[in-house]
Design a protein around this motif. Sequence first.
Motif, short mmCIF file in Angstrom:
data_model
loop_
_atom_site.label_atom_id
_atom_site.label_comp_id
_atom_site.label_asym_id
_atom_site.label_seq_id
_atom_site.Cartn_x
_atom_site.Cartn_y
_atom_site.Cartn_z
N MET A 1 -3.69 27.75 51.72
CA MET A 1 -3.77 26.84 52.72
C MET A 1 -5.27 27.33 53.61
SD MET A 1 -1.14 25.70 55.68
CE MET A 1 -1.21 27.06 56.67
N THR A 2 -6.04 26.83 53.87
CA THR A 2 -7.22 27.26 54.93
C THR A 2 -6.89 27.70 56.22
OG1 THR A 2 -7.73 25.03 55.61
CG2 THR A 2 -8.65 25.76 53.53
N GLU A 3 -7.59 28.69 56.84
CA GLU A 3 -7.43 29.01 58.33
C GLU A 3 -7.69 28.16 58.97
OE1 GLU A 3 -5.60 31.77 59.23
OE2 GLU A 3 -5.12 31.92 57.30
N GLY A 4 -7.36 28.12 60.37
CA GLY A 4 -7.86 27.01 61.25
C GLY A 4 -6.69 26.38 62.06
N ASN A 5 -7.13 25.74 63.41
CA ASN A 5 -6.19 25.31 64.09
C ASN A 5 -6.38 23.72 64.33
OD1 ASN A 5 -4.61 27.64 64.59
ND2 ASN A 5 -6.26 28.24 66.06
N SER A 6 -6.88 23.01 63.50
CA SER A 6 -7.13 21.78 63.80
C SER A 6 -5.66 20.95 63.48
CB SER A 6 -8.16 20.96 62.83
OG SER A 6 -7.42 21.17 61.56
N GLN A 7 -5.93 19.93 64.07
CA GLN A 7 -4.24 19.04 64.01
C GLN A 7 -3.96 18.70 62.52
OE1 GLN A 7 -2.69 18.27 66.65
NE2 GLN A 7 -0.90 17.27 65.56
N PRO A 8 -4.58 18.47 61.62
CA PRO A 8 -4.21 18.44 60.35
C PRO A 8 -3.54 19.76 59.75
CG PRO A 8 -6.01 17.40 60.36
CD PRO A 8 -6.03 17.95 61.83
N ASP A 9 -4.33 21.04 60.31
CA ASP A 9 -3.86 22.42 59.89
C ASP A 9 -2.35 22.74 60.46
OD1 ASP A 9 -5.99 22.83 58.23
OD2 ASP A 9 -7.12 23.91 59.69
N LEU A 10 -2.26 22.50 61.79
CA LEU A 10 -1.12 22.44 62.35
C LEU A 10 0.03 21.63 61.87
CD1 LEU A 10 -2.54 22.64 66.05
CD2 LEU A 10 -1.69 24.63 64.71
N GLU A 11 -0.47 20.42 61.27
CA GLU A 11 0.76 19.58 60.86
C GLU A 11 1.15 20.00 59.51
OE1 GLU A 11 1.50 14.95 59.63
OE2 GLU A 11 -0.85 15.61 59.85
N LEU A 12 0.23 20.60 58.80
CA LEU A 12 0.50 21.03 57.35
C LEU A 12 1.56 22.35 57.54
CD1 LEU A 12 0.61 21.37 54.55
CD2 LEU A 12 -1.56 22.45 54.34
N PHE A 101 8.89 26.13 43.24
CA PHE A 101 8.55 24.79 44.20
C PHE A 101 7.45 25.38 45.15
CE2 PHE A 101 9.23 22.33 47.86
CZ PHE A 101 8.82 20.89 47.25
N SER A 102 7.70 26.45 45.74
CA SER A 102 6.82 27.04 46.69
C SER A 102 5.40 27.23 45.91
CB SER A 102 7.32 28.24 47.35
OG SER A 102 8.33 27.95 48.33
N ASN A 103 5.40 27.77 44.87
CA ASN A 103 4.18 28.22 44.00
C ASN A 103 3.30 26.95 43.99
OD1 ASN A 103 4.74 30.90 43.84
ND2 ASN A 103 5.58 30.79 41.98
N LEU A 104 3.94 25.73 43.83
CA LEU A 104 3.23 24.72 43.65
C LEU A 104 2.51 24.32 44.96
CD1 LEU A 104 5.96 22.59 41.95
CD2 LEU A 104 3.84 23.31 40.81
N LEU A 105 2.90 24.75 46.02
CA LEU A 105 2.37 24.50 47.44
C LEU A 105 1.38 25.59 47.84
CD1 LEU A 105 5.86 23.52 48.85
CD2 LEU A 105 4.07 21.84 47.91
N HIS A 106 1.00 26.28 47.14
CA HIS A 106 0.31 27.81 47.45
C HIS A 106 -0.93 27.41 48.23
CE1 HIS A 106 -1.06 31.73 47.32
NE2 HIS A 106 -2.28 31.50 46.61
N ASP A 107 -1.77 26.58 47.59
CA ASP A 107 -3.09 26.57 48.01
C ASP A 107 -3.29 25.19 48.70
OD1 ASP A 107 -4.18 28.76 47.13
OD2 ASP A 107 -4.41 28.07 45.21
N LEU A 108 -2.48 24.69 49.36
CA LEU A 108 -2.25 23.30 49.98
C LEU A 108 -3.45 23.15 51.20
CD1 LEU A 108 1.31 21.79 50.56
CD2 LEU A 108 -0.46 21.25 48.81
N ILE A 109 -4.08 22.17 51.25
CA ILE A 109 -5.01 21.97 52.32
C ILE A 109 -4.25 20.63 53.24
CG2 ILE A 109 -6.91 22.87 51.61
CD1 ILE A 109 -7.86 20.14 50.67
N PRO A 110 -4.82 20.34 54.33
CA PRO A 110 -4.15 19.19 54.66
C PRO A 110 -4.33 17.86 54.06
CG PRO A 110 -4.85 20.60 56.45
CD PRO A 110 -5.48 21.26 55.20
#
Length: 158
Positions: A1-12, A101-110
Amino acid sequence: MTEGNSQPDLELRDILRRLQKARAGLMEAVAPLDPDLFTAEAADGESVKRALERTVDDLNFYYGTLTARALSLPQPPCLQRAAFASLREATMSLQVAHRRFSNLLHDLIPADLEKVAIDQQHGTYTLRQILELATAQYGLRTQQVQHLAAQGRTAQPG
């Protein structure tokens, strides 16, 4: 997951936080259980053992499969249906299934939340829906385990 505070990032982050919190709730419900109550059946034939086996199977074969499809990732190999001999084994297997299951979610982006998984048997879901369903599943199983444990405690001679 990328760093940041945009709305999509916060939602993810919120979706993933709720998933973790729901998993933690189930683990907290299982932790104090008397191992003797693990296989005790309620009047409807339900038991903590069966509830936890279904949870692990759903994580591995349903949510995990859909997530892997949505993200174009391979499904983990050598998965088997859950059949637990003890509460300790069930707890450890639940942790392993969640880690897988979490490993599948490791590099998610919004943007990944809108990716789609198509399953001929179960339908079409976005990754967002899959994560929400998995979160709800944990909540449902937590309530079920708490209910079964309460039933078992009142049924035990004491």
